[in-house]
Write a protein that holds these residues in place. Structure first.
Motif, PDB file in Angstrom:
ATOM      1  N   ASN A  98      12.438   0.430  -7.248  1.00 31.04           N
ATOM      2  CA  ASN A  98      11.018   0.404  -7.578  1.00 31.04           C
ATOM      3  C   ASN A  98      10.239   0.680  -6.297  1.00 31.04           C
ATOM      4  O   ASN A  98      10.265  -0.135  -5.359  1.00 31.04           O
ATOM      5  CB  ASN A  98      10.610  -0.949  -8.164  1.00 31.04           C
ATOM      6  N   VAL A  99       9.584   1.815  -6.229  1.00 34.44           N
ATOM      7  CA  VAL A  99       8.880   2.223  -5.012  1.00 34.44           C
ATOM      8  C   VAL A  99       7.545   1.496  -4.944  1.00 34.44           C
ATOM      9  O   VAL A  99       6.679   1.675  -5.798  1.00 34.44           O
ATOM     10  CB  VAL A  99       8.664   3.752  -4.986  1.00 34.44           C
ATOM     11  N   ARG A 100       7.373   0.662  -3.910  1.00 36.16           N
ATOM     12  CA  ARG A 100       6.131  -0.069  -3.680  1.00 36.16           C
ATOM     13  C   ARG A 100       5.626   0.216  -2.273  1.00 36.16           C
ATOM     14  O   ARG A 100       6.397   0.575  -1.379  1.00 36.16           O
ATOM     15  CB  ARG A 100       6.341  -1.575  -3.846  1.00 36.16           C
ATOM     16  N   SER A 101       4.324   0.014  -2.068  1.00 35.94           N
ATOM     17  CA  SER A 101       3.739   0.178  -0.740  1.00 35.94           C
ATOM     18  C   SER A 101       3.986  -1.083   0.092  1.00 35.94           C
ATOM     19  O   SER A 101       3.895  -2.202  -0.422  1.00 35.94           O
ATOM     20  CB  SER A 101       2.234   0.441  -0.851  1.00 35.94           C
ATOM     21  N   ARG A 102       4.269  -0.902   1.389  1.00 33.98           N
ATOM     22  CA  ARG A 102       4.484  -2.042   2.285  1.00 33.98           C
ATOM     23  C   ARG A 102       3.213  -2.413   3.048  1.00 33.98           C
ATOM     24  O   ARG A 102       3.218  -3.381   3.814  1.00 33.98           O
ATOM     25  CB  ARG A 102       5.617  -1.715   3.254  1.00 33.98           C
ATOM     26  N   VAL A 103       2.164  -1.623   2.839  1.00 35.09           N
ATOM     27  CA  VAL A 103       0.852  -1.943   3.418  1.00 35.09           C
ATOM     28  C   VAL A 103      -0.205  -1.753   2.343  1.00 35.09           C
ATOM     29  O   VAL A 103       0.011  -1.040   1.358  1.00 35.09           O
ATOM     30  CB  VAL A 103       0.537  -1.052   4.648  1.00 35.09           C
ATOM     31  N   VAL A 220       0.711   4.684 -10.611  1.00 33.28           N
ATOM     32  CA  VAL A 220      -0.583   4.499  -9.945  1.00 33.28           C
ATOM     33  C   VAL A 220      -1.137   5.870  -9.594  1.00 33.28           C
ATOM     34  O   VAL A 220      -0.405   6.736  -9.090  1.00 33.28           O
ATOM     35  CB  VAL A 220      -0.441   3.631  -8.680  1.00 33.28           C
ATOM     36  N   ASP A 221      -2.410   6.071  -9.825  1.00 34.98           N
ATOM     37  CA  ASP A 221      -3.058   7.348  -9.544  1.00 34.98           C
ATOM     38  C   ASP A 221      -3.775   7.308  -8.195  1.00 34.98           C
ATOM     39  O   ASP A 221      -4.073   6.242  -7.648  1.00 34.98           O
ATOM     40  CB  ASP A 221      -4.064   7.689 -10.644  1.00 34.98           C
ATOM     41  N   VAL A 222      -4.071   8.520  -7.687  1.00 38.63           N
ATOM     42  CA  VAL A 222      -4.796   8.652  -6.424  1.00 38.63           C
ATOM     43  C   VAL A 222      -6.173   8.010  -6.551  1.00 38.63           C
ATOM     44  O   VAL A 222      -6.853   8.142  -7.577  1.00 38.63           O
ATOM     45  CB  VAL A 222      -4.924  10.143  -6.043  1.00 38.63           C
ATOM     46  N   GLY A 223      -6.590   7.301  -5.487  1.00 37.43           N
ATOM     47  CA  GLY A 223      -7.889   6.645  -5.481  1.00 37.43           C
ATOM     48  C   GLY A 223      -7.826   5.161  -5.744  1.00 37.43           C
ATOM     49  O   GLY A 223      -8.783   4.433  -5.459  1.00 37.43           O
ATOM     50  N   ASN A 224      -6.713   4.691  -6.285  1.00 38.59           N
ATOM     51  CA  ASN A 224      -6.567   3.264  -6.548  1.00 38.59           C
ATOM     52  C   ASN A 224      -6.220   2.517  -5.262  1.00 38.59           C
ATOM     53  O   ASN A 224      -5.563   3.055  -4.362  1.00 38.59           O
ATOM     54  CB  ASN A 224      -5.472   3.017  -7.582  1.00 38.59           C
ATOM     55  N   VAL A 226      -4.019  -0.204  -3.460  1.00 39.11           N
ATOM     56  CA  VAL A 226      -2.712  -0.837  -3.627  1.00 39.11           C
ATOM     57  C   VAL A 226      -2.575  -1.920  -2.569  1.00 39.11           C
ATOM     58  O   VAL A 226      -3.157  -1.833  -1.478  1.00 39.11           O
ATOM     59  CB  VAL A 226      -1.571   0.188  -3.516  1.00 39.11           C
ATOM     60  N   ALA A 227      -1.795  -2.932  -2.904  1.00 43.25           N
ATOM     61  CA  ALA A 227      -1.548  -4.033  -1.981  1.00 43.25           C
ATOM     62  C   ALA A 227      -0.108  -3.986  -1.504  1.00 43.25           C
ATOM     63  O   ALA A 227       0.763  -3.369  -2.147  1.00 43.25           O
ATOM     64  CB  ALA A 227      -1.847  -5.367  -2.657  1.00 43.25           C
ATOM     65  N   ALA A 228       0.132  -4.614  -0.379  1.00 42.27           N
ATOM     66  CA  ALA A 228       1.492  -4.663   0.156  1.00 42.27           C
ATOM     67  C   ALA A 228       2.395  -5.416  -0.812  1.00 42.27           C
ATOM     68  O   ALA A 228       2.071  -6.527  -1.248  1.00 42.27           O
ATOM     69  CB  ALA A 228       1.485  -5.329   1.527  1.00 42.27           C
ATOM     70  N   ASN A 229       3.529  -4.791  -1.154  1.00 41.09           N
ATOM     71  CA  ASN A 229       4.506  -5.387  -2.072  1.00 41.09           C
ATOM     72  C   ASN A 229       3.865  -5.802  -3.394  1.00 41.09           C
ATOM     73  O   ASN A 229       4.147  -6.874  -3.944  1.00 41.09           O
ATOM     74  CB  ASN A 229       5.196  -6.589  -1.421  1.00 41.09           C
ATOM     75  N   ASP A 230       2.986  -4.952  -3.898  1.00 40.90           N
ATOM     76  CA  ASP A 230       2.294  -5.226  -5.157  1.00 40.90           C
ATOM     77  C   ASP A 230       3.287  -5.249  -6.316  1.00 40.90           C
ATOM     78  O   ASP A 230       4.331  -4.597  -6.279  1.00 40.90           O
ATOM     79  CB  ASP A 230       1.233  -4.153  -5.395  1.00 40.90           C
ATOM     80  N   THR A 231       2.963  -6.010  -7.357  1.00 37.92           N
ATOM     81  CA  THR A 231       3.846  -6.059  -8.532  1.00 37.92           C
ATOM     82  C   THR A 231       3.846  -4.731  -9.278  1.00 37.92           C
ATOM     83  O   THR A 231       4.823  -4.406  -9.968  1.00 37.92           O
ATOM     84  CB  THR A 231       3.397  -7.176  -9.487  1.00 37.92           C
ATOM     85  N   THR A 232       2.778  -3.976  -9.161  1.00 38.38           N
ATOM     86  CA  THR A 232       2.729  -2.643  -9.779  1.00 38.38           C
ATOM     87  C   THR A 232       3.303  -1.629  -8.800  1.00 38.38           C
ATOM     88  O   THR A 232       2.769  -1.439  -7.719  1.00 38.38           O
ATOM     89  CB  THR A 232       1.278  -2.260 -10.130  1.00 38.38           C
ATOM     90  N   PHE A 233       4.400  -1.017  -9.183  1.00 38.87           N
ATOM     91  CA  PHE A 233       5.058  -0.059  -8.308  1.00 38.87           C
ATOM     92  C   PHE A 233       4.517   1.339  -8.560  1.00 38.87           C
ATOM     93  O   PHE A 233       3.970   1.642  -9.622  1.00 38.87           O
ATOM     94  CB  PHE A 233       6.576  -0.102  -8.486  1.00 38.87           C
TER      95      PHE A 233
END
Length: 434
Positions: A98-103, A220-224, A226-233
């Motif tokens: 599951n690809v998530r942002s780390r920042v 997730v679409d561009v412009g949203n 995102v949080a670090a390690n968000d539950t939404t990947f």
């Protein structure tokens, strides 16, 4: 009054007479037709019985006379029998990420297409990097400041050491200067760690694929934001090359499989589609579980496939045909000839060209078309395929179709049959007989 009575009396007489005539007609009709109908029906039943077998049903193509019984026969052959076990399996990816942002930050770019194959390290998306660039500059500035203070403290220490040798300052002054150098050294290391952390966060604004595989649908679409390690990947990456299939086998079928697996043999495992009509991939048995499931009495296995043509998808249902062993030089009889009776398994075998005899058998594995015979038949013996319901020991027969053409390569013939419609186990055959 007298006239009325005299008129009603003839009317009543006529009514009684008509009723009596009707009753007589009905009685005559019943007497005439009832015995004839019963006799005709009884005669019809006898005539029909003369043209039917013991079950009373008409048998197309088979007469009701006392002559030879027409049958179709085929020979038993000797060859190699591939022993397949069949199970329902589920395709599973070797790795699922599951690809998530780390920042945290705003998603500014997407660099992948849904369903695209990616390699490890490929750029997938970007987070707005400006806050992290500023944080990096701030950390580098603090580092430079403390490095300058460290350098000044080191110069002071060298000066104090010379003065101490000349006995111009106290030892305490030199010790204080050396301690200040150590303090600045620690501060510089802390600042360097802060710089490295800022660089790492800046690098994390570029989201890259951790493994090679297929990217799923974008979440997730561009412009949203995102949080670090968000539950939404952002998306899911599944590794599909190679890929595995998980399946189970009953514990009463494990002896042959486990013996071959522990000997180091590579057991071929074919993956067929849900309808069991098309071969999708061929792999090998890779691993097995360490315990039998007590609820189902089965053991879990995994087979691995290269899946170069991407024919297998994660969570797909397939039919697994596991080649557990190949029985060498065994007697094979057509499964259609095998009969099950109160005395066990038997066949009607030709005794010469005109009579049949009953052969008691001991059978082994079956693939649906052919059955392994361990006792009771020899290669070349002809057995009856059709017409068995009218046969008994010593019955006179007429062979109307003799399938005596033996395949040039019994192994290839059986492998084709097993691959097309494997039924695989002796247990399955026993159930069918029961």
């Amino acid at each position: 009054m007298v006239n009325n009575s005299m008129q009603s009396s003839p009317r009543k007489s006529r009514r009684w007479l008509i009723s009596l005539l009707v009753l007589l007609v009905i009685a005559v009709l019943c007497w005439k037709f009832w015995p004839a109908g019963s006799a005709d029906k009884a005669g019809g039943d006898k005539a029909a019985a003369g043209h039917t077998g013991r079950s009373g049903m008409m048998r197309p193509g088979f007469g009701g006379g006392t002559g030879p019984i027409p049958v179709r026969v085929a020979p038993a052959v000797k060859g190699d029998f591939p022993l397949y076990y069949k199970a329902l399996g589920t395709v599973t990816a070797l790795n699922t990420i599951n690809v998530r942002s780390r920042v945290g930050g705003e998603l500014v770019k997407i660099h992948f297409e849904e369903g695209q194959m990616v390699k490890a390290g490929d750029l997938l998306a970007e987070i707005d990097p400006r806050p992290y660039q500023n944080a990096l500059l701030q950390a580098e500035g603090t580092l430079l400041q403390n490095q300058a203070q460290l350098k000044n403290a080191q110069v002071d220490v060298e000066r104090y050491r010379g003065l101490y040798k000349e006995d111009s300052i106290a030892k305490q002054t030199l010790d204080t200067a050396e301690a200040l150098v150590g303090q600045y050294l620690g501060t510089v290391k802390t600042n360097q760690a802060a710089v490295n952390d800022a660089k790492l966060n800046l690098e994390f604004t570029k989201i890259r694929a951790p493994i090679a595989g297929r990217v799923g649908l974008r979440q997730v679409d561009v412009g949203n934001l995102v949080a670090a390690n968000d539950t939404t990947f952002l998306a899911v990456i599944t590794q599909t090359q190679p890929i595995s299939v998980a399946f189970t086998l009953p514990e009463n079928s494990l002896d042959t499989v486990l013996a071959r697996y522990r000997s180091g043999a590579k057991l071929p495992a074919e993956a067929w589609d849900r309808g069991d009509t098309k071969l999708q991939a061929t792999g090998v048995l890779q691993s097995l579980d360490n315990q039998i499931d007590v609820a189902t009495g089965t053991l879990k296995f995994k087979a691995r496939y290269d899946n170069r043509d991407q024919s297998l998808f994660p969570n797909q249902f397939v039919n697994v045909h596991l080649l557990a062993d190949t029985l060498k030089g065994v007697v094979l009889a057509p499964s259609a000839a095998i009969q099950f009776g109160t005395n066990g398994t038997f066949v009607y075998a030709l005794d010469g060209d005109r009579k049949v005899t009953i052969r008691q058998l001991k059978i082994g594995a079956s693939d649906g078309d052919n059955t392994v015979v361990t006792e009771g038949l020899a290669a070349g013996d002809r057995v009856v395929l059709e017409g068995t319901d009218r046969l008994k020991e010593g019955s006179e027969v007429e062979v109307v179709n003799d399938s005596s053409e033996v395949p040039t390569s019994p192994t290839e013939h059986l492998q084709g049959k097993s691959a097309a419609n494997p039924d695989a186990t002796t247990a399955d055959k026993a159930k069918k007989g029961a």
